[in-house]
Design a protein around this motif. Structure first.
Motif, PDB file in Angstrom:
ATOM      1  N   ALA A 122      11.398  26.705   5.674  1.00  0.00           N
ATOM      2  CA  ALA A 122      12.053  26.123   4.139  1.00  0.00           C
ATOM      3  C   ALA A 122      13.430  26.333   4.293  1.00  0.00           C
ATOM      4  O   ALA A 122      14.536  25.581   4.100  1.00  0.00           O
ATOM      5  N   SER A 123      13.772  27.708   4.599  1.00  0.00           N
ATOM      6  CA  SER A 123      15.362  27.999   4.837  1.00  0.00           C
ATOM      7  C   SER A 123      15.912  26.954   6.100  1.00  0.00           C
ATOM      8  O   SER A 123      17.007  26.709   5.796  1.00  0.00           O
ATOM      9  N   GLU A 124      15.273  26.676   7.002  1.00  0.00           N
ATOM     10  CA  GLU A 124      15.698  26.009   8.044  1.00  0.00           C
ATOM     11  C   GLU A 124      15.833  24.463   7.541  1.00  0.00           C
ATOM     12  O   GLU A 124      16.768  23.854   7.963  1.00  0.00           O
ATOM     13  N   ALA A 125      14.997  24.301   6.922  1.00  0.00           N
ATOM     14  CA  ALA A 125      15.045  22.655   6.153  1.00  0.00           C
ATOM     15  C   ALA A 125      16.317  22.514   5.229  1.00  0.00           C
ATOM     16  O   ALA A 125      17.047  21.703   5.413  1.00  0.00           O
ATOM     17  N   ALA A 126      16.348  23.665   4.663  1.00  0.00           N
ATOM     18  CA  ALA A 126      17.566  23.654   3.898  1.00  0.00           C
ATOM     19  C   ALA A 126      19.080  23.800   4.714  1.00  0.00           C
ATOM     20  O   ALA A 126      20.125  23.015   4.269  1.00  0.00           O
ATOM     21  N   GLY A 127      18.684  24.590   5.700  1.00  0.00           N
ATOM     22  CA  GLY A 127      20.048  24.561   6.694  1.00  0.00           C
ATOM     23  C   GLY A 127      20.499  23.504   7.233  1.00  0.00           C
ATOM     24  O   GLY A 127      21.573  23.372   7.550  1.00  0.00           O
ATOM     25  N   ALA A 128      19.467  22.425   7.536  1.00  0.00           N
ATOM     26  CA  ALA A 128      19.653  21.279   8.038  1.00  0.00           C
ATOM     27  C   ALA A 128      20.484  20.339   6.973  1.00  0.00           C
ATOM     28  O   ALA A 128      21.220  19.288   7.459  1.00  0.00           O
ATOM     29  N   GLN A 129      20.636  20.625   5.665  1.00  0.00           N
ATOM     30  CA  GLN A 129      21.359  20.136   4.914  1.00  0.00           C
ATOM     31  C   GLN A 129      22.526  20.817   4.395  1.00  0.00           C
ATOM     32  O   GLN A 129      22.992  20.884   3.208  1.00  0.00           O
ATOM     33  N   ASP A 130      22.908  21.705   5.226  1.00  0.00           N
ATOM     34  CA  ASP A 130      24.066  22.635   5.059  1.00  0.00           C
ATOM     35  C   ASP A 130      23.718  23.623   3.958  1.00  0.00           C
ATOM     36  O   ASP A 130      24.813  24.224   3.154  1.00  0.00           O
ATOM     37  N   ARG A 131      22.549  23.970   3.679  1.00  0.00           N
ATOM     38  CA  ARG A 131      22.396  24.987   2.450  1.00  0.00           C
ATOM     39  C   ARG A 131      21.686  26.085   2.791  1.00  0.00           C
ATOM     40  O   ARG A 131      20.852  26.694   2.160  1.00  0.00           O
ATOM     41  N   PHE A 132      21.721  26.639   4.136  1.00  0.00           N
ATOM     42  CA  PHE A 132      21.075  27.800   4.515  1.00  0.00           C
ATOM     43  C   PHE A 132      21.125  28.898   3.722  1.00  0.00           C
ATOM     44  O   PHE A 132      20.215  29.571   3.281  1.00  0.00           O
ATOM     45  N   TRP A 133      22.254  29.350   3.383  1.00  0.00           N
ATOM     46  CA  TRP A 133      22.773  30.474   2.733  1.00  0.00           C
ATOM     47  C   TRP A 133      22.370  30.415   1.299  1.00  0.00           C
ATOM     48  O   TRP A 133      21.702  31.546   0.863  1.00  0.00           O
ATOM     49  N   GLU A 134      22.298  29.385   0.792  1.00  0.00           N
ATOM     50  CA  GLU A 134      21.638  29.316  -0.637  1.00  0.00           C
ATOM     51  C   GLU A 134      20.255  29.431  -0.835  1.00  0.00           C
ATOM     52  O   GLU A 134      19.746  30.222  -1.548  1.00  0.00           O
ATOM     53  N   MET A 135      19.553  28.945   0.128  1.00  0.00           N
ATOM     54  CA  MET A 135      17.946  29.289   0.255  1.00  0.00           C
ATOM     55  C   MET A 135      17.720  30.367   0.571  1.00  0.00           C
ATOM     56  O   MET A 135      16.956  31.012   0.084  1.00  0.00           O
ATOM     57  N   HIS A 136      18.557  30.966   1.629  1.00  0.00           N
ATOM     58  CA  HIS A 136      18.284  32.635   1.906  1.00  0.00           C
ATOM     59  C   HIS A 136      18.409  33.430   0.823  1.00  0.00           C
ATOM     60  O   HIS A 136      17.460  34.337   0.569  1.00  0.00           O
ATOM     61  N   ASP A 137      19.453  33.236  -0.073  1.00  0.00           N
ATOM     62  CA  ASP A 137      19.653  34.016  -1.334  1.00  0.00           C
ATOM     63  C   ASP A 137      18.356  33.751  -2.190  1.00  0.00           C
ATOM     64  O   ASP A 137      17.778  34.775  -2.713  1.00  0.00           O
ATOM     65  N   ARG A 138      18.092  32.495  -2.379  1.00  0.00           N
ATOM     66  CA  ARG A 138      17.017  32.164  -3.447  1.00  0.00           C
ATOM     67  C   ARG A 138      15.550  32.645  -3.129  1.00  0.00           C
ATOM     68  O   ARG A 138      14.971  33.010  -3.792  1.00  0.00           O
ATOM     69  N   LEU A 139      15.455  32.654  -1.684  1.00  0.00           N
ATOM     70  CA  LEU A 139      13.994  33.367  -1.293  1.00  0.00           C
ATOM     71  C   LEU A 139      14.134  34.721  -1.374  1.00  0.00           C
ATOM     72  O   LEU A 139      13.096  35.121  -1.896  1.00  0.00           O
ATOM     73  N   PHE A 140      15.020  35.485  -0.832  1.00  0.00           N
ATOM     74  CA  PHE A 140      15.047  36.761  -1.265  1.00  0.00           C
ATOM     75  C   PHE A 140      15.145  37.203  -2.810  1.00  0.00           C
ATOM     76  O   PHE A 140      14.416  38.377  -3.218  1.00  0.00           O
TER      77      PHE A 140
END
Length: 189
Positions: A80-98
């Motif tokens: 999921a973080s990679e899918a967000a990263g494909a839309q330039d939002r990896f770090w935002e998803m990274h933070d949300r997941l943690f």
């Protein structure tokens, strides 16, 4: 401060990595992490503080190391973080997941994508098809080649860090690696 183990990071930081901070920063900190790992969750809070204080003097890199035998949601969260990263939002998803480690089921992952204003149809299609499985596996295998056997595991300037990831020991190691003493002192307070 414990010395590094002499174990080198394989491969070195490159274009496929998720990087926060400038390439020319004096210190590069690489974390092999697992979004469901409680120790990674605790380290996340410490790393956020260090990044906020040290800023442009630190280049932080995150690589996936999902421990699927004990954390069944870790690999889907990584994808999921990679899918967000494909839309330039990896770090935002990274933070949300943690910040929501207890909510890593598919329904919540899609909800996080919606909250981040991602193209949800694309996110769901890529997530459900495991489009990023191979990339997550590449990170995992690079960790194996680098001697990683648990999470979190850190590398400082390309060498495995063997000390504690608690704030003070990690700051000391970063300072020894080249973070200016005044910034390290600010992070301690």
């Amino acid at each position: 401060m414990p010395a590094n183990s002499g174990t080198k990071l394989v491969p070195p930081v490159g274009p496929r990595d998720h990087v926060k901070g400038p390439e020319g920063a004096p210190v590069t900190l690489v974390e092999y992490g697992d979004f469901e790992c409680p120790h990674c969750g605790a380290a996340y809070v410490i790393l956020k503080k260090i990044q906020e204080v040290i800023g442009e003097q630190l280049r932080f890199v995150f690589r996936h190391f999902p421990l699927t035998q004990i954390h069944p949601h870790a690999e889907p969260a990584a994808e999921a973080s990679e899918a967000a990263g494909a839309q330039d939002r990896f770090w935002e998803m990274h933070d949300r997941l943690f910040e929501n480690q207890h909510l890593l089921d598919p329904r919540h992952l899609v909800g996080f994508a919606q909250a981040l204003n991602l193209d949800t149809d694309t996110f769901v299609r890529e997530f459900e098809s495991h489009h990023y499985h191979e990339g997550v596996r590449e990170d995992f295998m690079s960790g194996v080649r680098s001697g990683v056997n648990g999470t979190p595991t850190f590398f400082i300037n390309g060498y495995r860090y063997e000390g504690s990831w608690d704030l003070m020991p990690l700051l000391e190691a970063l300072e020894a690696a080249g973070i200016p003493k005044d910034l390290a002192a600010s992070a301690r307070s």
